[in-house]
Design an enzyme around this catalytic site. Structure first.
Site, short mmCIF file in Angstrom:
data_model
loop_
_atom_site.label_atom_id
_atom_site.label_comp_id
_atom_site.label_asym_id
_atom_site.label_seq_id
_atom_site.Cartn_x
_atom_site.Cartn_y
_atom_site.Cartn_z
N TRP A 1 0.83 -1.21 0.00
CA TRP A 1 0.00 0.00 0.00
C TRP A 1 0.86 1.26 0.00
O TRP A 1 0.49 2.27 -0.57
CB TRP A 1 -0.95 -0.01 1.20
CG TRP A 1 -2.18 -0.82 0.95
CD1 TRP A 1 -2.30 -1.91 0.14
CD2 TRP A 1 -3.48 -0.59 1.51
NE1 TRP A 1 -3.58 -2.38 0.16
CE2 TRP A 1 -4.33 -1.59 0.99
CE3 TRP A 1 -3.99 0.34 2.39
CZ2 TRP A 1 -5.68 -1.68 1.32
CZ3 TRP A 1 -5.35 0.27 2.74
CH2 TRP A 1 -6.17 -0.73 2.21
N LYS B 1 -10.05 -1.72 6.52
CA LYS B 1 -10.58 -3.05 6.25
C LYS B 1 -11.38 -3.57 7.44
O LYS B 1 -10.97 -3.41 8.60
CB LYS B 1 -9.45 -4.03 5.94
CG LYS B 1 -9.94 -5.47 5.71
CD LYS B 1 -8.97 -6.29 4.92
CE LYS B 1 -7.73 -6.67 5.67
NZ LYS B 1 -6.83 -7.48 4.83
#
Length: 257
Positions: free
Chosen positions: A50, A151
């Site tokens: 990421w 998430k």
């Protein structure tokens, strides 16, 4: 070819450290998480996939900060910095704040997941716990109007967590990226445009109209935050109900007529 093989191979071919890079690419594509020159914080950033995506998106004038308990191998981008530590500890948060600067972060993202036990209810509860920790850190780091992506696993506690997020952002979206495995219950909550206003939708407050704007709405200040109130004149002190909150101003209706 199985989906996981496709994204695994694609990551290897394109130089990303994890297949999850494509999840973040889709989140950004659908919600506009990143822009050139942005400051981004990645919570639980190891192994660094990421960080790579965020670095590309913010460009040479941006800044990306990753934090994780695990060591993150150096990333060959000058705009990436990493911190090894627990994001919930004061020392780590102070390091993050120093790196981010007083202007705050434009985006905070988290792909953290618990160590899986195979017991669904437990794994779900742990995922929500991690998401709440990330949310708390994001609230300390985000600038007004910033974005948050985290998430979560679907389950009984998700609705309550989303309900806690929603008042703090202009809106919240749920997205399941194509790169998520078919067997996974994961999804991502994306909070857009962080609100630092001293009022929230539905609040009733008494205000003083200090001016009238170009559109004819009365202008009030609540702790230096602007509230527009139609149908009012300078000098009035109406009781109003907040009807909508934006990052830098709000709208209200008078309720004392």
């Amino acid at each position: 070819m199985a989906r996981k093989d496709h994204y695994y191979n694609k990551a290897k071919q394109e130089g990303y450290r994890a297949r999850s890079a494509y999840k973040l690419k889709q989140l950004d594509s659908e919600t506009g998480l990143f822009g050139p020159g942005n400051t981004v914080v990645d919570l639980g950033a190891a192994p660094g996939g990421w960080l790579q995506v965020a670095s590309e998106k913010v460009g040479d004038h941006g800044k990306v900060v990753g934090v994780d308990l695990q060591r993150i191998r150096d990333i060959d981008h000058h705009n990436v910095e990493t911190v090894r530590g627990d994001m919930t500890e004061d020392d780590t948060k102070e390091k993050l704040k120093d790196i981010v600067g007083e202007q705050g972060a434009d985006a905070v993202v988290s792909d953290m997941a618990p160590n899986m036990t195979g017991e669904y209810s437990l794994d779900h509860a742990r995922s929500i716990y991690l998401a709440r920790q990330a949310f708390e850190v994001a609230q300390e780091l985000l600038a007004t109007g910033g974005d948050f992506a985290v998430k979560v696993f679907d389950g009984q506690d998700l609705a309550d967590f989303r309900a806690d997020m929603e008042p703090e952002f202009q809106y919240v979206r749920s997205i399941r990226p194509d790169a998520s495995r078919d067997s996974s219950s994961e999804q991502y909550l994306v909070g857009k445009h962080f609100l630092t206003a001293p009022v929230r939708k539905g609040d009733e407050v008494e205000v003083e109209i200090v001016d009238v704007g170009s559109e004819g709405d009365g202008i009030a200040k609540v702790e230096d935050f602007t509230v527009f109130v139609p149908g009012t004149e300078t000098g009035e002190t109406p009781l109003v109900r907040i009807t909508d909150v934006k990052p830098r101003f709000a709208f209200a209706e008078r309720v004392d007529d």
